[in-house]
Design an enzyme around this catalytic site. Sequence first.
Site, PDB file in Angstrom:
ATOM      1  N   GLU A   2       8.300  42.614  -1.664  1.00 10.30           N
ATOM      2  CA  GLU A   2       9.178  41.960  -0.696  1.00 10.30           C
ATOM      3  C   GLU A   2       8.857  40.468  -0.659  1.00 10.30           C
ATOM      4  OE1 GLU A   2       8.028  44.361   2.646  1.00 10.30           O
ATOM      5  OE2 GLU A   2       8.581  46.142   1.516  1.00 10.30           O
ATOM      6  N   GLU A  47       8.330  50.304   0.739  1.00 11.75           N
ATOM      7  CA  GLU A  47       6.969  50.369   0.191  1.00 11.75           C
ATOM      8  C   GLU A  47       6.726  51.597  -0.675  1.00 11.75           C
ATOM      9  OE1 GLU A  47       7.729  49.494   3.251  1.00 11.75           O
ATOM     10  OE2 GLU A  47       6.977  47.443   3.399  1.00 11.75           O
ATOM     11  N   GLN A  77       3.500  43.948   1.304  1.00 14.83           N
ATOM     12  CA  GLN A  77       3.431  42.632   1.947  1.00 14.83           C
ATOM     13  C   GLN A  77       2.212  42.461   2.857  1.00 14.83           C
ATOM     14  OE1 GLN A  77       6.940  41.123   4.313  1.00 14.83           O
ATOM     15  NE2 GLN A  77       7.033  39.862   2.484  1.00 14.83           N
ATOM     16  N   ASP A 112      -1.181  46.422   6.703  1.00 19.10           N
ATOM     17  CA  ASP A 112      -0.723  47.343   7.749  1.00 19.10           C
ATOM     18  C   ASP A 112       0.440  48.217   7.283  1.00 19.10           C
ATOM     19  OD1 ASP A 112      -2.036  46.058  10.497  1.00 19.10           O
ATOM     20  OD2 ASP A 112      -1.679  44.641   8.881  1.00 19.10           O
ATOM     21  N   TYR A 113       1.206  47.747   6.278  1.00 18.79           N
ATOM     22  CA  TYR A 113       2.367  48.505   5.819  1.00 18.79           C
ATOM     23  C   TYR A 113       2.063  49.361   4.593  1.00 18.79           C
ATOM     24  CZ  TYR A 113       4.120  45.186   9.123  1.00 18.79           C
ATOM     25  OH  TYR A 113       4.267  44.454  10.263  1.00 18.79           O
ATOM     26  N   HIS A 120      -0.435  42.918  11.908  1.00 17.58           N
ATOM     27  CA  HIS A 120      -0.820  41.947  10.882  1.00 17.58           C
ATOM     28  C   HIS A 120      -2.323  41.717  10.926  1.00 17.58           C
ATOM     29  CE1 HIS A 120       3.490  41.138  11.296  1.00 17.58           C
ATOM     30  NE2 HIS A 120       3.436  40.716  10.050  1.00 17.58           N
TER      31      HIS A 120
END
Length: 802
Positions: A493, A524, A546, A549-550, A591
């Site tokens: 991304e 993702e 990115q 956390d994701y 984040h």
Amino acid sequence: MNTQDTAAAKANLSFDDFKKIVLHDFKLINESRQASLLGRKEVLTGKAKFGIFGDGKELAQVAMSKVFQNGDFRSGYYRDQTFMFAIEALNLQQWFAGLYGHTDIEFEPMSGGRQMGGHFGTHSLNADGSFKDLVNQKNSSSDVSPTASQMPRLLGLAYASHFYRINKDLQNSPFSNYSNKGNEVAFGTIGDASTSEGLFWETINAAGVLQVPMLISVWDDGHGISVPKKYQTTKESISEVLKGFQRENGGKGYEIFKTKGWDYAHLCETYEKAIKVCREEHVPVLVHVEEVTQPQGHSTSGSHERYKSKERLQWELDFDCVKQMREWIIANALANEEELNAIEEEAKEIVKQAKNKAWADYLAPIKNEVTQVISLLEEIEDEEISAISKELKSIKEPIRRDIHTAVKSVLRLSLNSSSSSRAQLINWLQNAKIENNDRYSSHLISQSDKKVSNSISNSVIYADDKQVDGREILRDNFDAILNKYPEVMIFGEDSGKIGGVNQGLEGLQLKYGEHRVFDTGIREATIMGQAIGLAMRGLRPIAEIQYLDYLLYALQLMSDDLATIQWRTKGKQKAPVIIRTRGHRLEGVWHSGSPMGMIVHACRGINVCVPRNMTIASGFYNTLLQCDEPALIIEPLNSYRLKEKQPSNFGEYKIPLGIPEVLQEGTDITLVTYGSSVRIAQDAIKLLQKFNISIELIDLQTLLPFDVNYDCVKSLQKTNRLVVLDEDVPGGASAYILQKIIEEQKGYQFLDSAPITIASKEHRPAYGSDGDYFSKPNADDVFDVIYNLMCEVNPNQFTKIY
Ligand SMILES: Cc1ncc(C[n+]2csc(CCOP(=O)(O)OP(=O)(O)O)c2C)c(N)n1
């Protein structure tokens, strides 16, 4: 012209040749059906543990196999035995070997008995771990059990064809072994109920956006185990709800076909049409195969009479594809009843023989071990041991557990004997341990000469003292990588046009083209699958998630698929994906996470690098591109704008994995940490120095592999005290680190104080600088913990501050 002549003419064949093909297909579906029927019996009589079979799906798979060519890839699921037989990637004996869990990969080529039967895969790798000539063989990526998890990988396998087609630099050796200018199609299969999964939809959308040559077949038998379509699919039809994806007026999208699982002629025709669009136009195609049956129910774990109505059961009998094909052959006068009876009888016999042979082959080495052990036991004169020996001998179909239990019982009983038989028995056990390690536990990581532990380091060179932002170091190193390796592409991304949210790829799309550095949708799981498929086809993807956390969206694929590829194929497939992400502390709940315990525990089989700065991060990328193992690199979020000395040998310096760096020598306490916490530790050390507390600071640099030379325990031998600092929850990665140092490295021997971990709070990090201060460990916390530890050690010297 009668019907059969029409069909033969359509296929451009003489009547005799056409008949031959039809009867060959009829024989194949009968063999496959008989295998399913016998397979179920093998489970119910206890010879095999679990059975999940392809009965009911035979005819559609035969039709699909006709358009599957050398170089193509399959990513499918456990129903596809007939397809695997049809492309000659599997024979009946091997299929039964899979059912029994034969651990010899020569006999059970899918996984060497590691996966339950019905999980298919071909061999992409030579014995030395190098890729085979994939364009001259039919390929199947190795299946996994979680429903729809084959879909993201399928996207990557298809995307590889697209990449090879547009990237002219990759049309010569060695890349011509992986692709013939991108002509290959990736075939996916999925059950109708599994299309309810998010992974299916994410893949469908991504493949539609990317327009890749992917042919998905949905085997629609109306149920997911017991749950019918009305609870699975809107409008109870996947092709109905996918209508919005249909291409129109030359625009982007899918070509969608519908056919029926019992209609041989229509199936063959449909696949011919579907592949023509897919291969020639290089676009995704979906074949919805409706009216498929499941004659024996879902698996050996239950019976379908419990959930299918009488009418449905009767319909399944009437529309059984074997029965329907038989009737079609007779109706078209391609063979008579007797001929077909003979084929059916022959199929039964062939399958029975394959089963018997597979069972005998499976049992032979185990029986051999029983014989060896019994001959040793019989040398020992002891009543109880004789009884154990007799019992072992009496087991008609032993498993290795029986032998080990017997040997271990005897060794316990004969504890005080010093007989040579006992010594030989111990010797036998030690050899068996090595053999069983190979049978069950090899290849979690690469065993080729490109394994990470073989990598050669190369120091960073600095031409001068010039300092630049961390993100510039990454950018210049990626520039060198893209220049050096044409097989590398970087995507995620915002990675393309703007060069990443932190500008680590600034200007690189412009320099290397949209096909090398590119943006993806927010997806993702399929970014991960895209990378896995690309890497399986000889490319070197660097996939960006990115923020750390994701990673959770991709973690299931990392854990179930990527981390297990080498292990679950016993070294016959690999996917050396590099995952790039950024994390640890910054701002805000999503984040600032650092769930490293979750990652290291879910991803054994993937290297996990936690560099403290961008020079080290870049060095890891350079090292990993020389290796053939997957890895995750977490760039520290707060270091993109911090100054680092600028290296002059970008793309060349290599930082070894598994080698911690002792950043500061000390005598009182060993402080072990990694990533962004290193800076916190350094700040705390400055405070502690004022109290004459001497800290040895170790930056682990990687969590997997972990300190391969045992440097942590060497430090502990000097300081006798251990503090572990990180930003995960209490008992997260810090517990893993303690297990490694205290148990594996035997650090407990050198401890004069209880080991301590300093971690974050159990909740997510709260927003803002104060949120960070009160959620994550800070220099004051580290000072307090270490100072208090010193108070405990020497209360006279270190009086309590508060
Ligand atoms: C993620 C996940 N959830 C649940 C299961 C258990 N499970 C195995 S197969 C299956 C049903 C799949 O049905 P369908 O996709 O229609 O394929 P079929 O077995 O009917 O061919 C389920 C729920 C699983 N393997 N993975």
